[in-house]
Scaffold this active site. Structure first.
Site, PDB file in Angstrom:
ATOM      1  N   THR A  25     -59.054  14.850  -7.646  1.00  0.00           N
ATOM      2  CA  THR A  25     -60.037  14.719  -8.780  1.00  0.00           C
ATOM      3  C   THR A  25     -59.684  15.610  -9.952  1.00  0.00           C
ATOM      4  O   THR A  25     -60.323  15.693 -11.011  1.00  0.00           O
ATOM      5  CB  THR A  25     -61.539  14.915  -8.366  1.00  0.00           C
ATOM      6  OG1 THR A  25     -61.373  16.252  -7.725  1.00  0.00           O
ATOM      7  CG2 THR A  25     -61.934  13.842  -7.635  1.00  0.00           C
ATOM      8  N   GLY A  26     -58.603  16.582  -9.583  1.00  0.00           N
ATOM      9  CA  GLY A  26     -58.406  17.483 -10.635  1.00  0.00           C
ATOM     10  C   GLY A  26     -57.881  16.942 -12.164  1.00  0.00           C
ATOM     11  O   GLY A  26     -57.507  16.028 -11.951  1.00  0.00           O
ATOM     12  N   CYS A  27     -58.280  17.838 -13.078  1.00  0.00           N
ATOM     13  CA  CYS A  27     -57.623  17.475 -14.574  1.00  0.00           C
ATOM     14  C   CYS A  27     -56.274  17.919 -14.879  1.00  0.00           C
ATOM     15  O   CYS A  27     -55.788  17.515 -15.825  1.00  0.00           O
ATOM     16  CB  CYS A  27     -58.511  17.807 -15.488  1.00  0.00           C
ATOM     17  SG  CYS A  27     -60.048  16.688 -15.352  1.00  0.00           S
ATOM     18  N   ILE A  28     -55.552  18.725 -13.895  1.00  0.00           N
ATOM     19  CA  ILE A  28     -54.370  19.212 -14.331  1.00  0.00           C
ATOM     20  C   ILE A  28     -53.356  19.071 -13.143  1.00  0.00           C
ATOM     21  O   ILE A  28     -53.479  19.116 -12.024  1.00  0.00           O
ATOM     22  CB  ILE A  28     -54.652  20.824 -14.690  1.00  0.00           C
ATOM     23  CG1 ILE A  28     -53.283  21.316 -15.101  1.00  0.00           C
ATOM     24  CG2 ILE A  28     -55.202  21.380 -13.451  1.00  0.00           C
ATOM     25  CD1 ILE A  28     -53.031  21.023 -16.644  1.00  0.00           C
ATOM     26  N   PHE A  41     -55.815  26.090 -16.426  1.00  0.00           N
ATOM     27  CA  PHE A  41     -55.010  25.364 -17.517  1.00  0.00           C
ATOM     28  C   PHE A  41     -54.076  26.308 -17.911  1.00  0.00           C
ATOM     29  O   PHE A  41     -54.471  27.207 -18.427  1.00  0.00           O
ATOM     30  CB  PHE A  41     -55.980  24.807 -18.474  1.00  0.00           C
ATOM     31  CG  PHE A  41     -56.871  23.466 -17.959  1.00  0.00           C
ATOM     32  CD1 PHE A  41     -56.476  22.112 -17.950  1.00  0.00           C
ATOM     33  CD2 PHE A  41     -57.852  23.727 -17.141  1.00  0.00           C
ATOM     34  CE1 PHE A  41     -56.952  20.981 -17.603  1.00  0.00           C
ATOM     35  CE2 PHE A  41     -58.634  22.579 -16.716  1.00  0.00           C
ATOM     36  CZ  PHE A  41     -58.101  21.214 -16.962  1.00  0.00           C
TER      37      PHE A  41
END
Lengths: 104, 159
Positions: free
Chosen positions: A101-104, B100
């Site tokens: 589910t992570g965005c990175i 990030f």
């Protein structure tokens, strides 16, 4: 939920093809799941898989690709070669973990 | 999209036209997410988006509270010296906390993952930039017509 018949092994997979229960996982299942994705597992694949399993046990969440590269020590380029065309889900699938589910 | 999230046909082109932190990161995050999903990615940098691939500026992008009600700061405060720098530093810290990467590392990851990075020729000329001013991972400098060729059949995002 559907039970997917793998050679002599029956494990429950969710609608997206991820193992429902990470504890059902073993190395033979990983080989089968990888084969279904057209991947033949090498030592480097296993390094990624073992890291993900270990990290999941320790943190309780599926590691992001960034974590696999930074902490797991497998560079991005290689990761995309090992698990081509969509490594995030492929790695999690073969490692018997849920959809990342992570965005990175 | 096929069952295993693997679709060789799907292509995404992202046009980055702004150089503030809050406009740069959405493009970078989406490009990287698309690659992680097995989607072919092309990024095209133009106008202020050139700052994202400008070696001297890329890791020093700013976010300004001026004219941005979402930041919850009165404009009159936003004009004071140092406020933009402070807001930028805060945003960068938050981004880092979420794990990030900074812009250069993010672009390197995208490139290593097979994403293509292109600079706009017109913006280069306008800003008097040379190829050596750009981040090393930029694939080429191209014109609008070449972009049209590259983006054929792709989903296009303009940021």
């Amino acid at each position: 939920m559907s039970a997917n018949e793998l050679t002599q092994i029956s494990v429950e997979l969710d609608a997206d093809g991820f193992l429902v229960n990470p504890d059902d996982w073993n190395r033979d299942i990983a080989i089968q799941l990888a084969a279904e994705l057209g991947i033949e597992l090498t030592d480097r694949h296993w390094q990624v898989i073992d890291f993900c399993r270990k990290d999941f046990k320790e943190t309780g969440s599926v590691p992001t690709l960034r974590r696999i590269t930074k902490v797991g020590g497998v560079p991005t380029k290689e990761l995309y070669k090992l698990f081509p065309k969509g490594p995030a889900k492929k790695v999690a699938k073969v490692a018997g973990l849920s959809k990342p589910t992570g965005c990175i | 999209m096929s069952e295993n999230g693997n679709d060789a046909e799907r292509k995404l082109c992202i046009i980055c036209s702004k150089g503030t932190i809050d406009m740069a990161y959405p493009g970078l995050v989406l490009a990287n997410a698309a690659l992680m999903e097995g989607i072919d990615v092309t990024m095209f940098f133009t106008f202020w988006g050139m700052d994202i691939i400008n070696k001297k500026k890329m890791n020093n992008l700013k976010a300004t509270p001026l004219g941005n009600p979402s930041m919850g700061m009165p404009n009159i405060v936003g004009i004071l010296p140092g406020v933009t720098a402070m807001a930028s530093a805060m945003m960068k810290k938050e981004i880092e906390k979420l794990d990030f990467p900074p812009v250069d590392e993010f672009l390197e990851t995208i490139h290593d993952a097979g994403g293509k990075l292109y600079a706009c020729r017109m913006a280069m000329d306008m800003m008097k930039l040379k190829k050596e001013d750009l981040f090393s991972e930029v694939d080429d400098v191209i014109g609008a017509m070449e972009f049209m060729e590259l983006s054929e059949g792709a989903q296009v995002l303009f940021i």
